[in-house]
Structures are given as structure tokens and as C-alpha cells.
Motif scaffolding. Structure first.
Motif, PDB file in Angstrom:
ATOM      1  N   ASP A 239      -6.674 -40.805  60.230  1.00 51.97           N
ATOM      2  CA  ASP A 239      -7.396 -40.080  58.392  1.00 51.97           C
ATOM      3  C   ASP A 239      -8.936 -39.936  58.274  1.00 51.97           C
ATOM      4  O   ASP A 239      -9.409 -38.797  57.852  1.00 51.97           O
ATOM      5  CB  ASP A 239      -6.911 -40.817  57.190  1.00 51.97           C
ATOM      6  N   PHE A 240      -9.414 -40.881  59.455  1.00 50.08           N
ATOM      7  CA  PHE A 240     -10.437 -41.450  59.157  1.00 50.08           C
ATOM      8  C   PHE A 240     -11.675 -40.616  59.756  1.00 50.08           C
ATOM      9  O   PHE A 240     -12.535 -39.363  59.927  1.00 50.08           O
ATOM     10  CB  PHE A 240     -10.656 -42.822  59.899  1.00 50.08           C
ATOM     11  N   GLN A 241     -10.621 -39.727  60.972  1.00 47.90           N
ATOM     12  CA  GLN A 241     -11.179 -38.298  61.931  1.00 47.90           C
ATOM     13  C   GLN A 241     -11.485 -37.622  61.343  1.00 47.90           C
ATOM     14  O   GLN A 241     -12.295 -36.723  61.367  1.00 47.90           O
ATOM     15  CB  GLN A 241     -10.271 -38.435  62.865  1.00 47.90           C
ATOM     16  N   LYS A 242     -10.630 -37.182  60.312  1.00 44.12           N
ATOM     17  CA  LYS A 242      -9.884 -36.245  59.137  1.00 44.12           C
ATOM     18  C   LYS A 242     -11.116 -35.929  58.490  1.00 44.12           C
ATOM     19  O   LYS A 242     -12.453 -35.006  57.900  1.00 44.12           O
ATOM     20  CB  LYS A 242      -8.991 -35.626  58.891  1.00 44.12           C
ATOM     21  N   ALA A 243     -11.701 -37.270  57.784  1.00 43.30           N
ATOM     22  CA  ALA A 243     -12.655 -37.295  56.574  1.00 43.30           C
ATOM     23  C   ALA A 243     -14.142 -37.402  57.432  1.00 43.30           C
ATOM     24  O   ALA A 243     -15.027 -36.827  57.125  1.00 43.30           O
ATOM     25  CB  ALA A 243     -12.405 -38.782  56.532  1.00 43.30           C
ATOM     26  N   ARG A 244     -14.245 -38.013  58.656  1.00 40.64           N
ATOM     27  CA  ARG A 244     -15.454 -37.808  59.594  1.00 40.64           C
ATOM     28  C   ARG A 244     -15.788 -36.269  59.720  1.00 40.64           C
ATOM     29  O   ARG A 244     -17.186 -35.673  59.361  1.00 40.64           O
ATOM     30  CB  ARG A 244     -14.992 -38.212  60.542  1.00 40.64           C
ATOM     31  N   GLN A 245     -15.018 -35.513  59.780  1.00 41.71           N
ATOM     32  CA  GLN A 245     -14.597 -33.723  60.502  1.00 41.71           C
ATOM     33  C   GLN A 245     -15.179 -33.132  59.201  1.00 41.71           C
ATOM     34  O   GLN A 245     -15.737 -32.758  59.013  1.00 41.71           O
ATOM     35  CB  GLN A 245     -13.746 -33.073  60.922  1.00 41.71           C
ATOM     36  N   ALA A 246     -14.569 -33.335  57.947  1.00 43.05           N
ATOM     37  CA  ALA A 246     -15.658 -33.086  56.417  1.00 43.05           C
ATOM     38  C   ALA A 246     -16.271 -33.191  56.597  1.00 43.05           C
ATOM     39  O   ALA A 246     -17.277 -32.329  55.348  1.00 43.05           O
ATOM     40  CB  ALA A 246     -13.888 -33.340  55.785  1.00 43.05           C
ATOM     41  N   LEU A 247     -17.105 -34.995  57.076  1.00 46.78           N
ATOM     42  CA  LEU A 247     -18.181 -34.461  55.901  1.00 46.78           C
ATOM     43  C   LEU A 247     -19.251 -34.155  57.273  1.00 46.78           C
ATOM     44  O   LEU A 247     -20.270 -33.415  56.734  1.00 46.78           O
ATOM     45  CB  LEU A 247     -18.349 -36.239  56.781  1.00 46.78           C
ATOM     46  N   VAL A 248     -18.824 -33.783  58.060  1.00 43.36           N
ATOM     47  CA  VAL A 248     -19.436 -33.377  59.525  1.00 43.36           C
ATOM     48  C   VAL A 248     -19.584 -31.300  59.004  1.00 43.36           C
ATOM     49  O   VAL A 248     -20.761 -30.742  59.328  1.00 43.36           O
ATOM     50  CB  VAL A 248     -19.350 -33.144  60.737  1.00 43.36           C
ATOM     51  N   GLY A 249     -18.811 -31.476  58.560  1.00 49.84           N
ATOM     52  CA  GLY A 249     -18.327 -29.824  58.036  1.00 49.84           C
ATOM     53  C   GLY A 249     -19.349 -29.729  57.040  1.00 49.84           C
ATOM     54  O   GLY A 249     -19.936 -28.988  57.160  1.00 49.84           O
ATOM     55  N   GLY A 250     -19.637 -31.150  56.663  1.00 47.62           N
ATOM     56  CA  GLY A 250     -20.519 -30.132  55.009  1.00 47.62           C
ATOM     57  C   GLY A 250     -22.049 -30.617  55.316  1.00 47.62           C
ATOM     58  O   GLY A 250     -23.164 -29.965  54.978  1.00 47.62           O
ATOM     59  N   LEU A 251     -22.606 -31.932  56.349  1.00 44.73           N
ATOM     60  CA  LEU A 251     -23.749 -31.559  56.807  1.00 44.73           C
ATOM     61  C   LEU A 251     -24.104 -30.602  57.631  1.00 44.73           C
ATOM     62  O   LEU A 251     -25.190 -29.460  57.589  1.00 44.73           O
ATOM     63  CB  LEU A 251     -23.527 -32.398  57.769  1.00 44.73           C
TER      64      LEU A 251
END
Ligand SMILES: NC(=O)c1ccc[n+]([C@@H]2O[C@H](COP(=O)([O-])OP(=O)(O)OC[C@H]3O[C@@H](n4cnc5c(N)ncnc54)[C@H](OP(=O)(O)O)[C@@H]3O)[C@@H](O)[C@H]2O)c1
Length: 262
Positions: A239-251
Motif C-alpha cells: 500500500d505504501f508503494q502504491k501511495a508513493r507511486q501515486a504521489l510521484v505521478g502527481g509530482l
């Protein structure tokens, strides 16, 4: 006679987690190159490991000293027998940043970051050429939980996580395991050396070094890229990795976010 498992290099094998990990590798049939600063303690680890019938070499080296680090690098860089590097040596000092001595600050970065990175760089070409082997990097739960007055250590372990994760991508098709072990608090001399008695930590949060190393070696046997010895549900990491990837996608966008629109 050299071992069919090859030779594992273990830094910080003079005590704590590293010594137990070295015994576990010896029982698995690895020859060993062990490093540490304390000759008598390192010799004691070596003597116990030799009982498993493997060859053990010791190198006395202060990994915070450039000349000692260079000596260890030179020893391991071109040895075709090396099949594993266990970057276990680590150090920390608990103090507000303004009161942290420059020596303690420099040592934490030198051992936890520079030595880990340079030793990894030293063995990587050989492992890549042979298409096999493992690099095991010891991080910490504090990589994900920045703790005031422990920030240099926490950040050094966040470096281990980030560096290792990038390297995992780099060697994905090279047959090499880059593994990160993420221990919780473990009852070793680490805490006294850092300036916090382990008794000051919440009792239920502290693992024995035997349990920690037992779990870490199971993770090695299974070829896991991430070993969370205390985490009941690895779904939390996913879940943490998915959240990180979502953040990176937004950044990773070339436009200001609407709230910063020109
Ligand atoms: N204990 C914990 O709660 C905990 C939690 C999370 C992660 N970790 C990590 O797990 C690893 C092992 O920790 P541990 O609990 O086993 O600690 P430890 O008992 O203090 O052992 C640390 C080892 O690192 C070596 N070391 C420290 N400074 C060094 C230097 N300047 N040059 C060369 N070697 C050096 C020590 O060797 P000498 O004394 O012979 O120099 C010792 O063998 C570390 O990376 C630590 O950050 C520990």
C-alpha cells in the motif's frame, strides 16, 4: 577448499546483528570475510563461524576512515569468489543537531551511507559479470519514522532504502538480489553506543537479535527483496508503494499545480 556457496562479506561482524548473521551464513556454507574495528570481538565471531567448517578471514577496519574503507574495497573488488555483501555495520548518536559532535555526525554518514555505497560499488561489477549474488543492506524502521534528535541516523537509513530501491531497478535483469532488511528496535549494544539505554524504548517494540537475524536469514533464503521482520502484513508495504507511486505521478508534471497557477 573454497565453499560452493562462495564468500560472503559481512561488515560490522564483531557483535550484535552482524555476528549472528555471520554464524547463520557459515551454517549455510558460506566462506566469510568479516570486518569490524574490535579485533578480539571479531576474532571471537570468526572462531565461532569456523566451527561450521568454513573459511573465515577478518579485516580490522574503521569504515569511517577513508584509508581503511579503501583497503576493504580493494580486498573485495576483484575476488571472483565473493557471492554476497552484507552491509550491516551501522552507527548512531542521539543528540539535538546543534549538540551532535561533528565526529559523531561524520561517522554516521561515513559508515551508514558512504561505506555502504562504496562497498556495494566495489562488488557490483563482479557480481554482475557472474550473473549471481546478493547485496543485503540493513536499513531501519526509522527510515520511515523520522525521530527528533536522531535525524542524521534516520536520514542515513532513508538513504539506504532509496539507494537500494534504485539499485534494485538497475540490476533487475542481472541475476543479483539487492535486499533491504528493515529491523524494528533490536536489543543490541547499538542503543548504548547511541546514548539511549534500550530499557528506555517501549518493551513490546524491541526484538531480540536472535529473532531478527532468524527472520532476516529466512528472507535471504527466500530471495526476498524486502525483509520486514516485524511486519505482520506485507500488504502495508505494498500500500505504501502504491501511495508513493501515486504521489510521484502527481509530482512529475511540468505545470504548476492549480493552487500555484500564475
Ligand atoms: N539495534 C537496533 O535497534 C537496530 C534497528 C534497526 C537497524 N539496525 C541496524 O542494524 C545494523 C546492525 O546494528 P546492531 O544492532 O547489530 O549494532 P551494534 O551491536 O552496535 O553493532 C554495530 C556493528 O557495526 C560496526 N561498526 C560501527 N561503527 C563502525 C565503524 N566506524 N567502522 C567499522 N565498523 C563499525 C561495529 O563494529 P566495531 O564495534 O567492531 O567497530 C559493530 O560490529 C546497523 O546497520 C544498524 O543501524 C539496528
Amino acid at each position: 577448499m573454497s565453499s560452493s556457496r562462495g564468500t560472503a562479506v559481512v561488515t560490522g561482524a564483531s557483535g550484535g546483528i552482524g555476528a549472528l548473521y555471520a554464524y547463520g551464513l557459515a551454517e549455510r556454507g558460506y566462506d566469510l570475510v568479516l570486518t569490524g574495528r574490535q579485533p578480539a570481538a571479531l576474532d571471537a565471531t570468526a572462531a565461532s563461524a569456523r566451527k561450521a567448517g568454513v573459511n573465515v578471514e577478518t579485516i580490522i577496519a574503521d569504515l569511517a576512515k577513508p584509508e581503511d574503507l579503501a583497503r576493504v574495497e580493494a580486498r573485495i573488488a576483484n575476488d571472483a569468489a565473493i557471492s554476497a555483501l552484507i552491509n550491516n555495520a551501522g552507527t548512531a548518536t542521539f543528540a539535538p543537531l546543534g549538540k551532535l559532535s561533528l565526529a559523531a555526525l561524520d561517522d554516521t554518514i561515513a559508515v551508514n551511507i558512504t561505506a555502504l555505497t562504496r562497498l556495494t560499488r566495489a562488488v557490483l561489477p563482479g557480481l554482475t559479470a557472474r550473473g549471481t549474488g546478493a547485496i543485503v543492506n540493513f536499513a531501519s524502521v526509522l527510515a520511515f519514522h523520522p525521530w527528533p534528535e536522531f535525524g542524521v541516523y534516520d536520514a542515513s537509513k532513508a538513504y539506504v532504502v532509496s539507494f537500494s530501491q534504485a539499485l534494485q531497478g538497475e540490476v533487475a535483469d542481472k541475476g543479483i538480489l539487492v535486499q533491504v532488511v528493515v529491523p524494528p528496535a533490536v536489543d543490541t549494544a547499538f542503543w548504548t553506543a547511541a546514548g539511549i539505554p534500550v530499557s528506555n524504548l517501549p518493551a513490546g517494540a524491541v526484538m531480540t537479535p536472535q529473532d531478527l537475524v532468524g527472520a532476516a536469514l529466512k528472507g535471504l533464503d527466500r530471495g526476498e527483496a524486502w525483509v520486514f521482520p516485524s511486519l505482520p502484513d506485507v500488504g502495508a508495504w505494498e500500500d505504501f508503494q502504491k501511495a508513493r507511486q501515486a504521489l510521484v505521478g502527481g509530482l512529475m508534471r511540468g505545470q504548476p499545480a492549480p493552487r500555484y497557477a500564475p
